[in-house]
Design an enzyme around this catalytic site. Structure first.
Site, short mmCIF file in Angstrom:
data_model
loop_
_atom_site.label_atom_id
_atom_site.label_comp_id
_atom_site.label_asym_id
_atom_site.label_seq_id
_atom_site.Cartn_x
_atom_site.Cartn_y
_atom_site.Cartn_z
N GLU A 1 0.82 -1.21 0.00
CA GLU A 1 0.00 0.00 0.00
C GLU A 1 0.86 1.26 0.00
O GLU A 1 0.54 2.24 -0.68
CB GLU A 1 -0.93 0.00 1.22
CG GLU A 1 -1.97 -1.11 1.23
CD GLU A 1 -3.07 -0.90 0.21
OE1 GLU A 1 -3.08 0.16 -0.46
OE2 GLU A 1 -3.93 -1.78 0.07
N ARG B 1 0.55 3.73 -3.30
CA ARG B 1 -0.10 5.01 -3.03
C ARG B 1 0.92 6.14 -2.85
O ARG B 1 0.83 7.18 -3.52
CB ARG B 1 -0.96 4.91 -1.77
CG ARG B 1 -2.08 3.88 -1.86
CD ARG B 1 -3.08 4.08 -0.74
NE ARG B 1 -3.95 2.91 -0.57
CZ ARG B 1 -5.15 2.94 0.01
NH1 ARG B 1 -5.61 4.07 0.47
NH2 ARG B 1 -5.87 1.84 0.14
#
Length: 672
Positions: A283, A287
Site C-alpha cells: 500500500e 499510493r
C-alpha cells in the site's frame, strides 16, 4: 580347448636328416591349409590391424614435417616483411596483401564491410615450404580508425561506441568494453507537462466533485491519511498523508494548480517519513511512492524526487528475506521488516505489484538497486510452477514457494499480480517479453478454469478456485473488474484479438452489478447463479453489500473507451458517477462509503472516504469523459494499480497484425 592357431608338431612330422625337403612356399601353403577357419580369420585380423597402425604412424610423421617446414617458411616471410622497404631486396618483397574483413563468428565475402567490433581477419596469399600457393589468416585487433576494406584511415564506428579515445601520448590503447544495455534506462531530461483542464460538462462535474471532496479534506483532515466526512474528523492508517499524496497527480491533470502547489508545499516542509509503526509495503508503494513518482514526472519538481528516494531507501529492507520475496510490513524509522502476525506468508499480489514503482525510481535516481530487488521477485515468480498460468494468493518469504492450497482468484490478493505482468512489459518493452508471455498463459488459464456463465442470461463472470483448484466458487469481487481494462491493454500490446471479446463481456457484467442494484452502486462481492432453474443471474449477501467508492469498473471503462471510441462506455461511467453523487455525497463536504447498496432508504453510511476515491475513481472518470484521449495516451504512459501515470521507459514493439475492428473513427483516440 579351442585351437587359437598354435600348432605342435610330433616327432614323425619333423624332417629327417639327409632327406629331401619340399620348397618353403609349398610348406607354408600346406600349413596354411591345415589351419582351421577360426585360425585363418584370427590371422587375417592381426594382419589388418598391424597394417593400419603402420599407416597411421607414417601419416603423423608426415604432418609433423610439413608443419615444421611451414612454420620455418612463415618465420622467414615475417622477417622479410619487417625489413624496412629501403633495405629489403627485390626478391624478398612480400606478395601484395588481399584483405577480407569480417566480424568474428559471422561470414563475410571479400570486400564486404561489417558493423561489429574492431577485430578482423586478414587473409593473404602466401607460399608454403614446398612452393605451393596457400592462404594464411591472421587475426588483428584495430585500435586505429578504419574506413574501407584495405585502408588504414577512416571511421567504421561513427557512434564511437567501440573506439577508445585517442591519446597522442600513448600507442598501447586498449579497446573499450561495451556493456550490455541496462534493464532500466538511466535518467533523461524531461519538461514539465501541462494540461488544459475540463473541456465539457461531464468533466466539469467530476472536477466539482473532486473539489467538494478536497475542500473537506483540507478543512478537517489536512496532512492525515483519510477523512471521516460525516463526523468531520481525520483518520490515520500509516500517518503518511495518503489522501494528499494520492491526489497530487489528479489535481495536476485537472489543472487545479492552486490546490496542487499547496499540497506540494506540505510534502516539502511537513511530510515526515520517520513513522515509528509498521506500514504495509504494498500500500505504501502504490499510493505514496507511486504518487510521488507520478507528481515528479508530471511537474519535474525535485521535491517529489527527493522524498521518493528517501522513501524507497526505507522500503528496501523488506526485501531482505531468505528467498528475496519481501515481507509484507516495514518500519520506516527503524528500517526493519516483518510478516503480519496473522500469516507468516506474503500476498502474491502484493509482492508482485511493486515493480513499476521501483523501476521508475531506479530510472530517475540512476541507481539500479531498487529495480534489482523488485524485478528479482518477478523473475523468481515467473520460474515457479503454476496451474495453467494461475497462481495461489499466498507465497512464502522463507522458501519462495506458493501455498498450493490457497485460493486462486482475480479478486483480493490475486488481482494485481496479473495486472503487473502485462504492465511491466508495457513499461520496459522487449527485455520483459517473458512477463507478457506469462500474462498470456494466465489468460488461457482464466478462460479455461475461471470464466463461467450465469443463468438464465449467460452473463460472463470470473469464479474462484478453492482448495488448490478442486472446487469452484461462483463469487466475483468488485476488485476483479480491473481485468477488462487489462485485457484491452493486452490486445493493444499484441496479444490475441479474441481477448477483446472477453474484455467487453466482463465489462458488461461489471456494469450490471451497478445498474441492477436499487442504488445504482455495486456491492463489494457478487455471487452468480449457475443452476439451470435460476431466475436471477446474481445476488448479494448482506455482509457483502457495502460500497467503498472503488475505481476498478470505471478504470476498465476508460481503457475500453480509450482504445475503441465506443461512447457506450462513457454513458455507463456517467450513470455510475451520478449514483455516487446521489447516494454517497456528504452535503457538508466529502463522499462516504456506504454499507448497503440494496436499499436506498437504508444506506448505512460508513463515514469514511478512502484516498483512492480521489486518486483513482474520480481521475478515471475525468479521463473517461475527455474529448481528447491523447492527453494521457498509452504510448507514453503506464498507470500503476493506484492510477498514478508513470512514463513508458522503453516502448514494446508494435504488434504485427491488423488493428481490432472498432466503431466509427472519432478524432483524438488512441485506437488499438
Amino acid at each position: 580347448m579351442a585351437d587359437f592357431g598354435i600348432s605342435t608338431l610330433s616327432a614323425s612330422q619333423l624332417p629327417l636328416l639327409g632327406t629331401t625337403q619340399t620348397s618353403p612356399r609349398k610348406t607354408i601353403w600346406r600349413r596354411w591349409n591345415q589351419l582351421s577357419r577360426l585360425q585363418k580369420n584370427m590371422a587375417c585380423l592381426v594382419l589388418v590391424a598391424v597394417t593400419l597402425v603402420v599407416i597411421y604412424v607414417l601419416s603423423l610423421e608426415h604432418d609433423s614435417s610439413v608443419e615444421q617446414s611451414t612454420s620455418k617458411a612463415n618465420d622467414v616471410r615475417d622477417a622479410l616483411e619487417n625489413v624496412p622497404p629501403a633495405l629489403a631486396p627485390d626478391a624478398a618483397k612480400p606478395a601484395e596483401k588481399k584483405l577480407m574483413r569480417r566480424v568474428v563468428g559471422r561470414a563475410y565475402g571479400r570486400g564486404e564491410q561489417h558493423a561489429g567490433p574492431n577485430i578482423e581477419h586478414l587473409r593473404r596469399d602466401a607460399l608454403d615450404a614446398a612452393g605451393n600457393k596457400v592462404e594464411r589468416v591472421d587475426k588483428v585487433l584495430h585500435l586505429h580508425r578504419v574506413d574501407k576494406v584495405g585502408e588504414e584511415e577512416g571511421d567504421d564506428d561513427p557512434s564511437g561506441a567501440r573506439r577508445p579515445p585517442r591519446d597522442p601520448e600513448r600507442d598501447d590503447l586498449e579497446p573499450v568494453e561495451v556493456k550490455p544495455e541496462a534493464l532500466v534506462p538511466g535518467p533523461a531530461e524531461r519538461a514539465a507537462l501541462r494540461f488544459p483542464g475540463p473541456s465539457n460538462e461531464r468533466q466539469e462535474a467530476v472536477v466539482k466533485a473532486f473539489q467538494h471532496a478536497w475542500q473537506a479534506y483540507s478543512r478537517y483532515a489536512w496532512g492525515h491519511d483519510h477523512l471521516k466526512p460525516i463526523s468531520q474528523q481525520p483518520h490515520d492508517w500509516f500517518g503518511l498523508g495518503l489522501t494528499l499524496i494520492d491526489s497530487l497527480d489528479t489535481m495536476y491533470i485537472m489543472n487545479l494548480m492552486d490546490e496542487f502547489h499547496e499540497a506540494r508545499d506540505w510534502v516539502a516542509h511537513h511530510m515526515n517519513l520517520d513513522v515509528s509503526d509498521y506500514v504495509n509495503l504494498f500500500e505504501t508503494t502504490i499510493r505514496v511512492l507511486g504518487g510521488l513518482l507520478s507528481a515528479h514526472h508530471l511537474s519535474q519538481d525535485d521535491v517529489f524526487l527527493k522524498k521518493a528516494i528517501d522513501l524507497g531507501d526505507r522500503l528496501l529492507p523488506a526485501f531482505e528475506t531468505p528467498s528475496g520475496i519481501p515481507f509484507s510490513d516495514v518500519n520506516l524509522m527503524t528500517r526493519r521488516a516483518r510478516g503480519p502476525a496473522w500469516n507468516p506468508d506474503s500476498s502474491t499480489a502484493e509482492v508482485a505489484t511493486l515493480q513499476l514503482e521501483f523501476n521508475q525510481l531506479s530510472h530517475i535516481s540512476g541507481d539500479s538497486k531498487y529495480s534489482d530487488k523488485a524485478t528479482a521477485v518477478s523473475r523468481h515468480i515467473s520460474g515457479l510452477a503454476k496451474k495453467e498460468g494461475l497462481v495461489p494468493i499466498y507465497i512464502s518469504t522463507k522458501d519462495g514457494q506458493f501455498r498450493q492450497y490457497s485460493v486462486v482468484t482475480m479478486g483480493a490478493r490475486g488481482d494485481s499480480y496479473y495486472e503487473y505482468l502485462l504492465k511491466q512489459y508495457a513499461q520496459l518493452g522487449q527485455p520483459l517479453a517473458h512477463l507478457r508471455d506469462d500474462f498470456n498463459a494466465s489468460v488461457q488459464g482464466i478462460q479455461h478454469l475461471l470464466v463461467k456463465k450465469s443463468k438464465p442470461n449467460e452473463l460472463t463472470f470470473l469464479a474462484e478456485l478453492m482448495s488448490g483448484g478442486k472446487n469452484i466458487k461462483p463469487k466475483m469481487d468488485h476488485l476483479a473488474c480491473f481485468l477488462p481494462g487489462t485485457l484491452a491493454l493486452g490486445v493493444r500490446l499484441g496479444l490475441p484479438t479474441s481477448y477483446m471479446k472477453l474484455a467487453e463481456e466482463l465489462a458488461h457484467t461489471c456494469y450490471l452489478t451497478y445498474s441492477r442494484q436499487p442504488t445504482g452502486l455495486a456491492p463489494e462481492i457478487t455471487y452468480f447463479n449457475m443452476n439451470s432453474d435460476a431466475t436471477e443471474d446474481f445476488y448479494v449477501k448482506p455482509l457483502d453489500a457495502h460500497n467503498l467508492l472503488r475505481p476498478e469498473t470505471v478504470e476498465s471503462l476508460w481503457y475500453l473507451y480509450h482504445l475503441t471510441g465506443n461512447k457506450t462506455y462513457q454513458d455507463w461511467g456517467w450513470n455510475i458517477f451520478q449514483a455516487f453523487e446521489k447516494y454517497t455525497k456528504v452535503p457538508t463536504g466529502g463522499y462516504t462509503s456506504i454499507g448497503n447498496v440494496l436499499d436506498p432508504d437504508n444506506l448505512s453510511p460508513r463515514d469514511s472516504m478512502e484516498s483512492f476515491f480521489l486518486g483513482e475513481t474520480l481521475k478515471y472518470l475525468y479521463l473517461l469523459f475527455s474529448d481528447d484521449q491523447r492527453t494521457l495516451n498509452l504510448n507514453d504512459f503506464v498507470f500503476n494499480t493506484e492510477a498514478h501515470p508513470l512514463p513508458v521507459l522503453r516502448r514494446p514493439p508494435a504488434p504485427a497484425r491488423a488493428p481490432v475492428p472498432r466503431p466509427v473513427v472519432r478524432p483524438g483516440h488512441d485506437y488499438i
